[in-house]
Design a protein around this motif. Sequence first.
Motif, short mmCIF file in Angstrom:
data_model
loop_
_atom_site.label_atom_id
_atom_site.label_comp_id
_atom_site.label_asym_id
_atom_site.label_seq_id
_atom_site.Cartn_x
_atom_site.Cartn_y
_atom_site.Cartn_z
N LEU A 725 48.21 5.14 -34.40
CA LEU A 725 48.08 4.54 -35.73
C LEU A 725 47.43 3.17 -35.55
O LEU A 725 48.02 2.28 -34.93
CB LEU A 725 49.44 4.41 -36.40
CG LEU A 725 50.22 5.71 -36.62
CD1 LEU A 725 51.56 5.43 -37.27
CD2 LEU A 725 49.41 6.70 -37.45
N TYR A 726 46.23 3.01 -36.06
CA TYR A 726 45.49 1.76 -35.84
C TYR A 726 45.85 0.67 -36.83
O TYR A 726 45.75 -0.52 -36.52
CB TYR A 726 43.98 2.01 -35.92
CG TYR A 726 43.39 2.66 -34.71
CD1 TYR A 726 43.60 2.13 -33.44
CD2 TYR A 726 42.58 3.79 -34.82
CE1 TYR A 726 43.04 2.71 -32.32
CE2 TYR A 726 42.01 4.38 -33.70
CZ TYR A 726 42.24 3.84 -32.46
OH TYR A 726 41.68 4.41 -31.35
N SER A 727 46.20 1.04 -38.07
CA SER A 727 46.36 0.01 -39.09
C SER A 727 47.30 0.49 -40.19
O SER A 727 47.33 1.67 -40.54
CB SER A 727 44.99 -0.34 -39.69
OG SER A 727 45.07 -1.40 -40.58
N GLY A 741 46.60 4.29 -41.53
CA GLY A 741 45.45 5.03 -41.00
C GLY A 741 45.42 4.98 -39.49
O GLY A 741 45.92 4.02 -38.88
N GLY A 742 44.82 5.99 -38.89
CA GLY A 742 44.76 6.04 -37.43
C GLY A 742 43.63 6.89 -36.92
O GLY A 742 42.67 7.19 -37.64
N LEU A 807 42.35 -0.84 -41.99
CA LEU A 807 42.35 -0.65 -43.44
C LEU A 807 42.93 -1.87 -44.12
O LEU A 807 43.71 -2.63 -43.54
CB LEU A 807 43.08 0.63 -43.85
CG LEU A 807 44.57 0.81 -43.55
CD1 LEU A 807 45.46 0.11 -44.57
CD2 LEU A 807 44.92 2.30 -43.53
N SER A 808 42.52 -2.07 -45.37
CA SER A 808 43.05 -3.12 -46.23
C SER A 808 43.28 -2.54 -47.61
O SER A 808 42.52 -1.66 -48.05
CB SER A 808 42.09 -4.30 -46.31
OG SER A 808 42.01 -4.98 -45.09
N VAL A 809 44.30 -3.03 -48.31
CA VAL A 809 44.69 -2.47 -49.60
C VAL A 809 44.45 -3.49 -50.70
O VAL A 809 44.80 -4.67 -50.57
CB VAL A 809 46.17 -2.05 -49.60
CG1 VAL A 809 46.58 -1.48 -50.96
CG2 VAL A 809 46.43 -1.01 -48.51
N ALA A 817 37.81 1.12 -42.34
CA ALA A 817 36.69 0.85 -41.43
C ALA A 817 36.61 1.97 -40.40
O ALA A 817 37.62 2.50 -39.96
CB ALA A 817 36.87 -0.49 -40.73
N HIS A 818 35.37 2.31 -40.01
CA HIS A 818 35.12 3.38 -39.06
C HIS A 818 34.07 2.92 -38.06
O HIS A 818 33.00 2.47 -38.45
CB HIS A 818 34.61 4.64 -39.77
CG HIS A 818 35.40 5.00 -40.97
ND1 HIS A 818 36.48 5.84 -40.94
CD2 HIS A 818 35.28 4.60 -42.27
CE1 HIS A 818 36.99 5.96 -42.16
NE2 HIS A 818 36.27 5.21 -42.98
#
Length: 867
Positions: A725-727, A741-742, A807-809, A817-818
């Motif tokens: 899980l990255y973010s 997200g991950g 990610l940002s909310v 982001a990718h």
Amino acid sequence: MEHGPSGGSTAMRRRSGVRGGTRMEWLEHDILCIIFSFLDVFDLVRCTAVCKSWNAVIRKSELLQVLYFKLRRDSGESTSSGQRKSMEFGLQEVAMKYHRLCLQRGRINIHQWKAHSVGVDQCRMKMGLLLTGVGDKVMRLWSLDSYKCEEEYYIPDTASLVDFDFDESKIVGLLGSRVGIWTRKGKRSIFPSREGTFSKGLCVRYIDPDAVIGCEDGTACVFDMYSRTCSRIIKMHAGPVTCLALSDDELILSGSSLGSVSISDLASDQRVVRLRSTDSAGIRTLCFNPCSHLVFAGTTVGYTYCWDLRTMKSLWETRISSNVLYSLSHLRSDNSTLAVGGIDGVLRVLNQNTGEVLSRCLIDDERPISSTRNMHAFIEKKKGIRLPEDAEGFNKRGENMEHGPSGGSTAMRRRSGVRGGTRMEWLEHDILCIIFSFLDVFDLVRCTAVCKSWNAVIRKSELLQVLYFKLRRDSGESTSSGQRKSMEFGLQEVAMKYHRLCLQRGRIDIHQWKAHSVGVDQCRLKMGLLLTGVGDKVMRLWSLDSYKCEEEYYIPDTASLVDFDFDESKIVGLLGSRVGIWTRNGKRSIFPSREGTFSKGLCVRYIDPDAVIGCEDGTARVFDMYSRTCSRIIKMHAGPVTCLALSDNELILSGSSLGSVSISDLASDQRVTRLRSTDSAGIRTLCFNPCSHLVFAGTTVGYTYCWDLRTMKSLWETRISSNVLYSLSHLRSDNSTLAVGGIDGVLRVLNQNTGEVLSRCLIDDERPISSTRNMHAFIEKKKGIRLPEDAEVDRIPRTCRPPITCLSVGMKKVVTAHNSKYNLRCNHAAPSLSGWIFQAGRVPTTPAEPHDVTRPQSHSRPCLHVQ
């Protein structure tokens, strides 16, 4: 009733290739007549050419006759039987008059698209199809209705395309000193060299069955397309033949670089006559009108000539430019207008009979009005402008540089920064109230933050109070004075409820764009602005309303960006073992190496005036942004600090690769406590909710943890993925939902209080719904889909789920982001940003209905997504 809607008739439709609905050929005569009755005369004429059955229906119903005579009556012409013209001839007259008026005075819309990779020198239009080429190794046939490439015809590697022509069945190309023929189904044939070779061909025209080649030695070589032999060679000029035109009665008209036009008969192989111009400038372009028997020519010094073939005399000549005229053309049945273009880029419309310039047109070089994309091209729509007669001293938009179209008032507006129209601050209080009354409660709240004057107008008018209490009444809450909450608090509750419902069940629109050339590892969203970077040598600040890049902040060539954070005035970046600061006006400052250097920084978070760096040696280093010194070094972990979060009351929360979360106080320089997980998997991402005092963490093996800082105890833990899980992130005032997200590319929405997975979302990997372009980015709009509870993520193709590195909310939206290193499709770069916009609406009964997400896809992915 024997078969019903789901019986034999449906099966029959499926066998006939129709998946549903009603085909036009199944409609009765009366129904077709009703449909056709809604069309105007021009569309009805087009329908007569679609098929024999439609032609028969329209002629039998006499709809065309009724519309035609109504058109004549409206224009003041007599419709008595003795004066009635042939309807076909009359309709042609009406169409040509309409065409002439449009070219001369109508509004101009321009559609631009890139047809080839290296530009286009030639184009031919016939039967609604456009053939383009000369420049690369392919000719393309385009539909001008849909701007789609219907066919591609490839040029041999050993030859270069010089010119081409086509008809409904074949394409003829001039390949230097050889001729090629392509059938419309794509089969190519190059004529053998031994059959009628020529030194060098410069132009070609085709009228079945003959292709005529204009050559450098002044001859016209006639090739028979069926026997594939050179049947005749006709000496036309002493110099090179630069352009050709063919007539229906087998005349060859050719222009020369020596300034003359020669005419020959295909049947006799002899030159019939020569038409001379008044100067010796070379003839560059040529066309012939078979209806009026007029020949038009454009020269290398900007002259246009006209001769009448019936008298062989010059009708007129005019110099419309000081430069080369490359091309002139007209509609086959049009006896009134001639379009001319040349090196100066002005499209001129001339009167065929007098040579008078009726109109001069340019492309408005402002930003496009709109844009669309299909699988073949990206099409931008722009405006065209007409130049005034005295265009000397005018700018490219046709506006007087001194006063503008309407004199001094326009100049005054330009000086004040307004190009035209009325500024909002000029509007009276009452007018603003009327405008604001059309908005919903959320848009009205946004307007209060625009400026002080708007805030005052809205609060004084009490529009917000009225909408708020109406909203509460519609939701069933009591609005009695004793039970009324603070309006600000109540509006926040309503907004958070709306945000939660949108993330959990709303429709998902995804906007994708390529924010950087090599992908994006990190993104931060604050105040409606998105900062992106890590991957190349620049950070970019984007507006999420318009997807425009507001600012760019460049990284020194000697350093690599690792992480960053920002506020309303500055950007703080971690550059390996150094810290950089950028003011929002673009000024950059790198802290000196001697001031608190560290071995290697892994993450950074900023809360004015302190920037906290998480380091590989397990420490957190606190830098004061104003004194530019390292003020404190705090030992947080025995292993590397992988992620950080800061609270408003000066707490530092850090995650470690060893699986623990440590908390320290900025004021005391001491570790306050440690929060442990049930396994030793490394903490990869961390966030803190200041409203609920909850801490959330994501690990390298897919676990999500939650602790309550007030009790220092774990509330819940859940494994939502088998991968990293990255973010994870949430809206600052939201106590209910958490976005995660991950590496598996699934955007999950969790319940903050229980850890329950409320929704799992993916990008629908079909073609984009639509696309737009601005000067900074190309944005594709796609759909998002929600996975059912029993869907196995590992069975879904990776093309549907690019790894989410960050990610940002925001309100009703999540930005992901990718990085481009995860590009799984050829021909396109991987997305670097995705904006997921969650809309309120009816919840679909089957979330996986949009398409089968387990089916492999073949489309490529853009580099940025906004969901």
